[in-house]
Design an enzyme around this catalytic site. Structure first.
Site, PDB file in Angstrom:
ATOM      1  N   SER A  28       0.802  -1.226   0.000  1.00  0.00           N
ATOM      2  CA  SER A  28       0.000   0.000   0.000  1.00  0.00           C
ATOM      3  C   SER A  28       0.834   1.274   0.000  1.00  0.00           C
ATOM      4  O   SER A  28       0.323   2.344  -0.333  1.00  0.00           O
ATOM      5  CB  SER A  28      -0.955   0.017   1.200  1.00  0.00           C
ATOM      6  OG  SER A  28      -0.234   0.168   2.408  1.00  0.00           O
TER       7      SER A  28
ATOM      8  N   LYS B 204       0.701   4.576   6.824  1.00  0.00           N
ATOM      9  CA  LYS B 204       0.238   5.403   5.697  1.00  0.00           C
ATOM     10  C   LYS B 204       0.877   6.783   5.821  1.00  0.00           C
ATOM     11  O   LYS B 204       1.567   7.091   6.793  1.00  0.00           O
ATOM     12  CB  LYS B 204      -1.288   5.559   5.712  1.00  0.00           C
ATOM     13  CG  LYS B 204      -2.092   4.274   5.838  1.00  0.00           C
ATOM     14  CD  LYS B 204      -2.066   3.431   4.598  1.00  0.00           C
ATOM     15  CE  LYS B 204      -2.899   2.150   4.784  1.00  0.00           C
ATOM     16  NZ  LYS B 204      -2.715   1.205   3.672  1.00  0.00           N
TER      17      LYS B 204
END
Length: 392
Positions: free
Chosen positions: A70, A157
């Site tokens: 990701s 993230k």
């Protein structure tokens, strides 16, 4: 005179006996120390190491491994990195009755590593700084309610939205307060690559496509007419280089149309948003007051119920109830952040899971200390160029 001589002789005898007794006592004590077994010394050393490692892990640094793509190409699968707890301030544990150096379960088993007999309020100690825009942040996955906050699964993230920011995505581009946000240097998107022939081993190695093709299976392409079709997550620059190759007939970025609703989008499919066309929505901040209109209940209702620590909150009949009483407005008690993966089309982030509460923030990613390529050959199993590299 004889009595005096007798007294002196008696004194000397008693004195020497006393000194001998003290000396023997010292020798016994030293023998006791010397007789500590090797096993006891080993146990003492291990206990000290565990205590020291536990304190360092809680207070200063913790090692993490990147399990998913990701954050590619900023962070690769099997990058091993250190995350700083001291940057944003370490949190006190909610469940102190826990096996040291574990997370949710005891290593190699399905046995929980903690006991919930005792749960304490969690507090954040002072840190070096606050979370900043563009920081790469490790946080606890919000929607995992079976675990205490600090034992939820760790995600990593990039922080793209701060408290009080108005966040929006237009055609994959993030906007903050109506202005284009800075894009990560190695941001990736999903591309459709049509070719006249299969990708050669040289091309696969040159553009680091081994993992993607290996995970796609024994036939990592579709046959469309006389052509081969690949679905690859690439940096825009790499996509342009592939497009320039003589055997590549077409390169298309895969986009989601504006107005097409996605069922698992946050906060609700009712708003008609998707991952490429998202918002605008204001990120909650501590002290921010909202009126609980129908639209605001859709946008913020689940956040208030799940993460504000209220007494029996409920959403029913189009209203918010707290401790059984309906409320018309609400004041947020903590800050929230909007996190996105640098691999924008392959990231389960705030567009799908919602705002990240401040009390779920774990720490700041600092640097990579090891990187392993599971699909590399014997000579390039270790990604040497990534070792001890910083994270931007």
């Amino acid at each position: 005179m004889m009595d005096m001589c007798g007294f002196l002789k008696s004194y000397k005898r008693n004195h020497y006996k006393g000194m001998a007794f003290i000396q023997k006592k010292k020798e016994r004590e030293e023998d006791g120390k010397k007789k500590k077994s090797a096993f006891r010394e080993w146990v003492d050393a291990v206990a000290f190491a565990v205590v020291a490692a536990t304190i360092i892990r809680w207070l200063l640094l913790e090692a993490f491994t990147i399990p998913t793509p990701s954050m590619e190409g900023t962070l690769l699968v099997n990058d091993f990195l250190f995350v700083s707890k001291i940057h944003y301030g370490p949190r006190t544990p909610k469940t102190p009755l826990q096996v040291p150096l574990t997370h949710q379960k005891i290593w190699g088993t399905d046995v929980p590593s903690y006991l919930d007999w005792l749960e304490l309020p969690s507090y954040r100690l002072p840190g070096l700084s606050e979370v900043k825009r563009d920081d790469v942040v490790v946080f606890n996955f919000m929607n995992e309610f079976q675990y205490p906050t600090d034992l939820k699964t760790n995600y990593i993230k990039r922080c793209v939205g701060m408290p009080n920011d108005v966040i929006e995505v237009r055609d994959k581009q993030v906007y903050v307060d109506g202005k284009k946000a800075k894009n990560p240097e190695h941001m990736q998107f999903l591309y459709i690559i049509d070719t006249k022939q299969q990708l050669s081993e040289r091309i696969v190695e040159q553009y680091s496509l081994e993992r993607q093709l290996a995970e796609a299976g024994s036939r990592p392409y579709q046959v469309v007419g006389q052509q081969y079709r690949y679905y690859l997550h690439l940096e825009p620059g790499v996509a342009k280089k592939l497009e320039a190759l003589s055997f590549v007939t077409k390169v298309t970025r895969r986009d989601v149309q504006k107005g097409r609703s996605v069922s698992n989008i946050f906060p609700s499919a009712e708003l008609g948003w998707n991952q490429d066309w998202y918002g605008p929505i204001k990120i909650p901040a501590e002290g921010m007051i909202i009126q609980l209109s129908k639209e605001n209940l859709i946008k913020y209702g689940s956040t208030i119920v799940n993460f504000e620590g209220l007494e029996n909150p409920e959403l029913k009949e189009g209203k918010l109830f707290i401790a059984g009483k309906p409320v018309d407005s609400y004041t947020f008690t903590q800050n929230y952040y909007f996190m996105m993966g640098d691999n924008r089309d392959n990231s389960l982030d705030s567009r799908f899971e919602g705002f990240v509460p401040a009390d779920h923030v774990v720490g700041k990613a600092l640097f990579i200390w090891l990187s392993v390529n599971n699909y590399g050959g014997l000579g390039d199993r270790i990604r040497w160029s990534r070792i001890f590299s910083g994270i931007d």
